[in-house]
Write an enzyme that holds these catalytic residues in place. Sequence first.
Site, PDB file in Angstrom:
ATOM      1  N   ARG A  77       0.858  -1.185   0.000  1.00 43.71           N
ATOM      2  CA  ARG A  77       0.000   0.000   0.000  1.00 43.71           C
ATOM      3  C   ARG A  77       0.896   1.238   0.000  1.00 43.71           C
ATOM      4  O   ARG A  77       1.667   1.450   0.937  1.00 43.71           O
ATOM      5  CB  ARG A  77      -0.894  -0.005   1.245  1.00 43.71           C
ATOM      6  CG  ARG A  77      -1.678   1.253   1.430  1.00 43.71           C
ATOM      7  CD  ARG A  77      -2.614   1.209   2.646  1.00 43.71           C
ATOM      8  NE  ARG A  77      -3.282   2.485   2.769  1.00 43.71           N
ATOM      9  CZ  ARG A  77      -3.151   3.330   3.801  1.00 43.71           C
ATOM     10  NH1 ARG A  77      -2.424   3.003   4.842  1.00 43.71           N
ATOM     11  NH2 ARG A  77      -3.774   4.492   3.795  1.00 43.71           N
ATOM     12  N   HIS A 121      -3.001  10.787   0.841  1.00 36.52           N
ATOM     13  CA  HIS A 121      -2.368  10.586   2.147  1.00 36.52           C
ATOM     14  C   HIS A 121      -1.758  11.932   2.529  1.00 36.52           C
ATOM     15  O   HIS A 121      -0.550  12.057   2.731  1.00 36.52           O
ATOM     16  CB  HIS A 121      -1.348   9.455   2.087  1.00 36.52           C
ATOM     17  CG  HIS A 121      -1.026   8.852   3.431  1.00 36.52           C
ATOM     18  ND1 HIS A 121      -1.084   7.498   3.678  1.00 36.52           N
ATOM     19  CD2 HIS A 121      -0.629   9.424   4.600  1.00 36.52           C
ATOM     20  CE1 HIS A 121      -0.741   7.255   4.951  1.00 36.52           C
ATOM     21  NE2 HIS A 121      -0.455   8.410   5.513  1.00 36.52           N
ATOM     22  N   GLU A 166      -7.181   8.321   6.605  1.00 35.06           N
ATOM     23  CA  GLU A 166      -7.392   8.946   7.904  1.00 35.06           C
ATOM     24  C   GLU A 166      -7.910  10.384   7.847  1.00 35.06           C
ATOM     25  O   GLU A 166      -7.213  11.322   8.263  1.00 35.06           O
ATOM     26  CB  GLU A 166      -6.091   8.923   8.712  1.00 35.06           C
ATOM     27  CG  GLU A 166      -5.507   7.547   8.905  1.00 35.06           C
ATOM     28  CD  GLU A 166      -4.346   7.526   9.905  1.00 35.06           C
ATOM     29  OE1 GLU A 166      -3.836   8.593  10.257  1.00 35.06           O
ATOM     30  OE2 GLU A 166      -3.973   6.429  10.339  1.00 35.06           O
ATOM     31  N   ASN A 295      -6.960   1.815  10.049  1.00 38.17           N
ATOM     32  CA  ASN A 295      -5.633   1.927  10.634  1.00 38.17           C
ATOM     33  C   ASN A 295      -5.804   1.843  12.137  1.00 38.17           C
ATOM     34  O   ASN A 295      -6.534   2.634  12.733  1.00 38.17           O
ATOM     35  CB  ASN A 295      -4.966   3.254  10.265  1.00 38.17           C
ATOM     36  CG  ASN A 295      -4.660   3.334   8.772  1.00 38.17           C
ATOM     37  OD1 ASN A 295      -4.808   2.346   8.041  1.00 38.17           O
ATOM     38  ND2 ASN A 295      -4.238   4.500   8.316  1.00 38.17           N
ATOM     39  N   TYR A 297      -3.808   1.545  15.827  1.00 38.70           N
ATOM     40  CA  TYR A 297      -2.557   1.604  16.581  1.00 38.70           C
ATOM     41  C   TYR A 297      -2.742   1.410  18.080  1.00 38.70           C
ATOM     42  O   TYR A 297      -1.892   0.830  18.730  1.00 38.70           O
ATOM     43  CB  TYR A 297      -1.850   2.955  16.346  1.00 38.70           C
ATOM     44  CG  TYR A 297      -1.258   3.072  14.968  1.00 38.70           C
ATOM     45  CD1 TYR A 297       0.015   2.581  14.702  1.00 38.70           C
ATOM     46  CD2 TYR A 297      -1.975   3.653  13.925  1.00 38.70           C
ATOM     47  CE1 TYR A 297       0.570   2.665  13.435  1.00 38.70           C
ATOM     48  CE2 TYR A 297      -1.427   3.736  12.644  1.00 38.70           C
ATOM     49  CZ  TYR A 297      -0.154   3.243  12.408  1.00 38.70           C
ATOM     50  OH  TYR A 297       0.383   3.325  11.157  1.00 38.70           O
ATOM     51  N   GLU A 364      -3.159  -0.243   8.213  1.00 37.87           N
ATOM     52  CA  GLU A 364      -1.928   0.123   8.922  1.00 37.87           C
ATOM     53  C   GLU A 364      -1.989  -0.412  10.339  1.00 37.87           C
ATOM     54  O   GLU A 364      -3.021  -0.297  11.005  1.00 37.87           O
ATOM     55  CB  GLU A 364      -1.745   1.648   9.072  1.00 37.87           C
ATOM     56  CG  GLU A 364      -1.341   2.369   7.832  1.00 37.87           C
ATOM     57  CD  GLU A 364      -1.179   3.878   8.059  1.00 37.87           C
ATOM     58  OE1 GLU A 364      -0.883   4.313   9.196  1.00 37.87           O
ATOM     59  OE2 GLU A 364      -1.376   4.609   7.084  1.00 37.87           O
TER      60      GLU A 364
HETATM   61  C1  PNW Z   1      -0.862   7.414  10.683  1.00 34.57           C
HETATM   62  N1  PNW Z   1      -2.463  10.698  16.066  1.00 34.57           N
HETATM   63  O1  PNW Z   1      -0.772   8.680  11.228  1.00 34.57           O
HETATM   64  C2  PNW Z   1      -0.557   7.662   9.226  1.00 34.57           C
HETATM   65  O2  PNW Z   1      -1.459   7.146   8.299  1.00 34.57           O
HETATM   66  C3  PNW Z   1       0.856   7.372   8.856  1.00 34.57           C
HETATM   67  O3  PNW Z   1       1.220   8.170   7.763  1.00 34.57           O
HETATM   68  C4  PNW Z   1       1.763   7.563  10.070  1.00 34.57           C
HETATM   69  O4  PNW Z   1       3.108   7.505   9.761  1.00 34.57           O
HETATM   70  C5  PNW Z   1       1.353   6.494  11.065  1.00 34.57           C
HETATM   71  O5  PNW Z   1      -0.012   6.568  11.387  1.00 34.57           O
HETATM   72  C6  PNW Z   1       2.149   6.529  12.350  1.00 34.57           C
HETATM   73  O6  PNW Z   1       1.930   7.726  13.032  1.00 34.57           O
HETATM   74  C7  PNW Z   1      -1.220   9.100  12.449  1.00 34.57           C
HETATM   75  O7  PNW Z   1      -1.831  11.674  16.554  1.00 34.57           O
HETATM   76  C8  PNW Z   1      -0.583  10.214  12.984  1.00 34.57           C
HETATM   77  O8  PNW Z   1      -3.477  10.233  16.632  1.00 34.57           O
HETATM   78  C9  PNW Z   1      -1.014  10.746  14.167  1.00 34.57           C
HETATM   79  C10 PNW Z   1      -2.076  10.162  14.832  1.00 34.57           C
HETATM   80  C11 PNW Z   1      -2.724   9.057  14.294  1.00 34.57           C
HETATM   81  C12 PNW Z   1      -2.284   8.526  13.101  1.00 34.57           C
END
Ligand code: PNW
Length: 461
Positions: A77, A121, A166, A295, A297, A364
């Site tokens: 991706r 993006h 996002e 995505n 995390y 992601e």
């Molecule tokens: C995502 N937050 O970004 C993005 O899709 C990627 O480009 C990035 O590198 C990856 O996650 C890791 O950070 C985010 O602050 C950036 O909540 C910030 C946040 C969430 C997602």
Amino acid sequence: MRRSDLPEDFVVGTATASYQIEGATREDGRGESIWDTFARVPGAIADGSTGDVADDHYHRWAEDVRLMSDLGVDAYRFSIAWPRIQPDGTGAPLKAGIDFYRRLAEGLRERGITPWATLYHWDLPQALEDRGGWLQRDTAMRFADYAAQVADRLGDVVTDWITLNEPWCSAFLGYASGHHAPGRTLGSTASHAAHHLLLGHGHALEALRASSSTARVGTTLNLYSVQPAGDSDGDADAARRIDGLSNRLFLDPVLRGSYPADVLDDLGETAWFAENATDDDLRRISAPIDFLGINYYSRHTVASGSTPAAGAPASAYPGSEHVRFVRTGAPVTEMGWEIHPDGMVDVLRQAHELAPELPLYITENGAAYPDRVDEDGVIDDGARTEYLEAHFEAARDAVAEGLPLRGYFIWSLMDNWEWAWGYSRRFGLVHVDYRTQKRTPKRSARWVADFLRDAVPASRG
Ligand code: PNW
């Protein structure tokens, strides 16, 4: 955990984004994007860096495709930089830009890797920002035009498309907290930007459908598992609000064709939406997609607190500034993000309940850890392997529970320019030495390669 614990047709890939890896920002007619501008605002980026060079992937893409081939991934991706296609956001596409992504997509296919292209993006052409950016409805139309041009020219080599990455980040970090480009801090406008982004998705979806009958089109949301810190009504309300702003404000319009009324109330934006988010818009935004990208995390644990004093930094949660984000004591990555693999199943379930037939992909998931070189000269990337294995296990659990999870993409293939953190955070399976551009697979990359060959090593250390 072995790969064979996942369905045979389960897609495993790696993910990146244009501005984070490509560099070559002034080559072949590429225009400026809002991130070129934002990265130059003093204090905006932790280490004062820009993506001008990044991983120099624009010149080294063939090597990067080989790295993925060594990993044994099924799919990759990446994102297409809008200003490489339309330098000022309008007009005929630049041949050099199209050719770059064609070479990349063909190179991937030659090695049996399926290209998945994200159209947005975050690198909006600066010229469109100068005309009001995502606060303008017209930007959604520009986005559809760009999507149509790309699909017409690359639709034979790319069939998997993601419209937006996002939109929460674009809208709320871009327009409310100001942590991301364009760096604005007027909270009340963030949801307007969100609507225009979603409208852009709807129009782009229509354009992609018109251009190709074989295109599979989805969009990617960043979703969080949200839990109240305690059992008070205040904490429950805090969780409702943060789930509302981060998840439901995006899931509901895309999957059910309406905005969540409680969230518009929290935002104090009910009137704006009544006037500007027409039935026609919502029909478009909720037109059937072929999959939803998520995505994932981390988890948010939230409590009711007090409203910050005047002059406090702008919040990414306008109207809910009193919500406190609580540390649970669970381990975190170098981003400070709590590691909570079960939360991945929570967000898949939440999406699935709204759209029971819709295939889901984790587009992601990954972790930032500092590297160190161990005695054998191997790049030891800390707990990354453990993080990934735990999330592969969560994917297996999700499938076992009957959730239609069809694939999982690791963020990220290689270390790259981590937005407001610049080069100070590393998410890669592959280490990048930014002085020499040398790529070195880390310990986690070896684990992934073994895992994908189903020759999983006993130890992950
Ligand atoms: C995502 N937050 O970004 C993005 O899709 C990627 O480009 C990035 O590198 C990856 O996650 C890791 O950070 C985010 O602050 C950036 O909540 C910030 C946040 C969430 C997602």
